[in-house]
Design a protein around this motif. Structure first.
Motif, mmCIF file in Angstrom:
data_model
loop_
_atom_site.group_PDB
_atom_site.id
_atom_site.type_symbol
_atom_site.label_atom_id
_atom_site.label_comp_id
_atom_site.label_asym_id
_atom_site.label_seq_id
_atom_site.Cartn_x
_atom_site.Cartn_y
_atom_site.Cartn_z
ATOM 1 N N ILE A 15 13.847 96.809 -5.810
ATOM 2 C CA ILE A 15 14.618 96.072 -4.803
ATOM 3 C C ILE A 15 13.759 94.993 -4.145
ATOM 4 C CG2 ILE A 15 16.324 97.881 -4.379
ATOM 5 C CD1 ILE A 15 14.697 98.775 -1.969
ATOM 6 N N LEU A 36 17.483 107.574 -4.699
ATOM 7 C CA LEU A 36 18.690 106.842 -5.079
ATOM 8 C C LEU A 36 19.166 107.253 -6.461
ATOM 9 C CD1 LEU A 36 17.582 103.264 -3.945
ATOM 10 C CD2 LEU A 36 19.239 104.750 -2.789
ATOM 11 N N GLU A 42 23.241 104.583 -4.588
ATOM 12 C CA GLU A 42 23.374 105.292 -3.310
ATOM 13 C C GLU A 42 22.436 106.494 -3.297
ATOM 14 O OE1 GLU A 42 25.336 104.144 -0.859
ATOM 15 O OE2 GLU A 42 25.932 102.479 -2.164
ATOM 16 N N PRO A 113 12.644 102.045 3.010
ATOM 17 C CA PRO A 113 13.706 101.133 2.617
ATOM 18 C C PRO A 113 15.066 101.850 2.578
ATOM 19 C CG PRO A 113 11.802 100.815 1.215
ATOM 20 C CD PRO A 113 11.529 102.039 2.046
ATOM 21 N N LYS A 114 16.097 101.141 2.968
ATOM 22 C CA LYS A 114 17.476 101.649 2.961
ATOM 23 C C LYS A 114 17.641 102.880 3.841
ATOM 24 C CE LYS A 114 19.220 99.773 -1.283
ATOM 25 N NZ LYS A 114 20.291 100.046 -2.218
ATOM 26 N N ASP A 115 16.674 103.128 4.723
ATOM 27 C CA ASP A 115 16.687 104.275 5.636
ATOM 28 C C ASP A 115 16.618 105.609 4.898
ATOM 29 O OD1 ASP A 115 16.513 105.111 8.285
ATOM 30 O OD2 ASP A 115 18.665 105.539 8.397
#
Length: 126
Positions: A15, A36, A42, A113-115
């Motif tokens: 990412i 993920l 997700e 990242p992305k919590d």
């Protein structure tokens, strides 16, 4: 030094401006993997245990793409959003590393990242 970029669709894509892994000098240096799910992008549903399991599954996929495997891991670094999740993470981690375990560091960090709840990076023999 020759280096080879490792990429697989069996793990989430990078990412940012980095590779999933680099193979060089007989080692595989795998970037940190969040929990993920590759197909959806997700987080694995649930909490720290599910994200740890998915993170290590992603690590396994990256290593296999490099011709390596979990049994060749010499060092891991585990980044936790909350150090209180250490025991739960460790329970799942022990499912993947049962004997002759690699060296490891585990630290709490301010954010992922992305919590995410956990991110795991490894160095393995090629």
């Amino acid at each position: 030094m020759a280096k080879e970029v490792i990429a697989t669709k069996n793990a989430p894509g990078a990412i940012g401006p980095y590779s999933q892994a680099i193979k060089a000098n007989g080692f595989v240096f795998a970037s940190g993997q969040l929990g993920l799910v590759p197909a959806t992008g997700e987080f694995a549903e649930g909490g720290i245990e599910e994200q740890t399991r998915q993170s290590l599954t992603n690590v396994k996929s990256v290593l296999e793409a490099a011709g390596s495997g979990l049994e060749k891991v010499v060092k891991t670094t585990v980044f936790l959003k909350d150090i209180k999740d250490f025991a739960a993470m460790n329970k799942v981690y022990s499912e993947f590393f049962k004997a002759d375990c690699p060296a490891r560091s585990a630290v709490q960090i301010a954010a992922l990242p992305k919590d995410g709840l956990v991110e795991i990076e490894v160095i393995a023999e090629a």
